[in-house]
Design an enzyme around this catalytic site. Sequence first.
Site, short mmCIF file in Angstrom:
data_model
loop_
_atom_site.label_atom_id
_atom_site.label_comp_id
_atom_site.label_asym_id
_atom_site.label_seq_id
_atom_site.Cartn_x
_atom_site.Cartn_y
_atom_site.Cartn_z
N GLY A 62 0.91 -1.21 0.07
CA GLY A 62 0.16 0.21 -0.14
C GLY A 62 0.87 1.49 -0.02
O GLY A 62 0.56 2.34 -0.75
N ARG A 66 0.95 4.14 -3.06
CA ARG A 66 0.80 5.63 -2.78
C ARG A 66 2.01 6.37 -3.35
O ARG A 66 1.98 7.50 -3.88
CB ARG A 66 0.45 6.01 -1.27
CG ARG A 66 -0.96 5.66 -0.89
CD ARG A 66 -1.28 5.89 0.45
NE ARG A 66 -0.40 5.05 1.32
CZ ARG A 66 -0.82 3.85 1.70
NH1 ARG A 66 -1.71 3.09 1.43
NH2 ARG A 66 -0.04 3.04 2.82
N SER A 72 -4.91 1.89 -6.39
CA SER A 72 -6.19 1.74 -7.26
C SER A 72 -7.04 0.65 -6.45
O SER A 72 -6.66 0.13 -5.55
CB SER A 72 -5.70 1.12 -8.61
OG SER A 72 -5.23 -0.35 -8.17
N ASP A 83 -5.08 -11.62 0.93
CA ASP A 83 -5.14 -11.75 2.44
C ASP A 83 -5.84 -13.00 2.86
O ASP A 83 -5.56 -13.77 3.80
CB ASP A 83 -5.51 -10.74 3.16
CG ASP A 83 -4.78 -9.39 3.27
OD1 ASP A 83 -3.42 -9.78 2.80
OD2 ASP A 83 -5.05 -8.49 3.46
#
Length: 167
Positions: A62, A66, A72, A83
């Site tokens: 993540g 960024r 997205s 996960d």
Amino acid sequence: GDALVALNGGRAMLRLGLTPDLVTIIGTVGVCLSALWFYPRHNFLWGTLAIVVFVFSDTLDGTMARLSGRASTWGAFLDSTLDRFGDAAVFGGLLLCFARIEGGELTAWFALACLSFGFVTSYARARAEGLGITAANVGIAERADRLMVVLAATGLTGLFGWPDMVI
């Protein structure tokens, strides 16, 4: 603290030419292979250490998205979907281990229950969000918290040889 580590780790991964989605996939494959290789063989310490290394990538993808401007809905979907595979492998590896040990049947059932409840919790939350219901946004423990508890217990079992801690 943790945010700085993720920021630096994310930058390092991007410099290596890795994409956030690739880091998500590598992390999931690593968790699955580690859990399904080590845990059924009762190697809780090395299995947990390997899983923790790959789970770390779950905090990087993540941040990488960024930093690179690649955040997205697809990446978020891929991350949360994979996960579930990682969770299934962790609890599945424990289930395979304890199902074959005399006296370990109860722990195997607990592993199956954790796996099942984890999936139902994730599904219920996603379904509620899809229906616009906000009441399902709360719970007693997030996925990371639940995973930390099981990995800590399993790792300590491997470190100190306390089979009764898990059984």
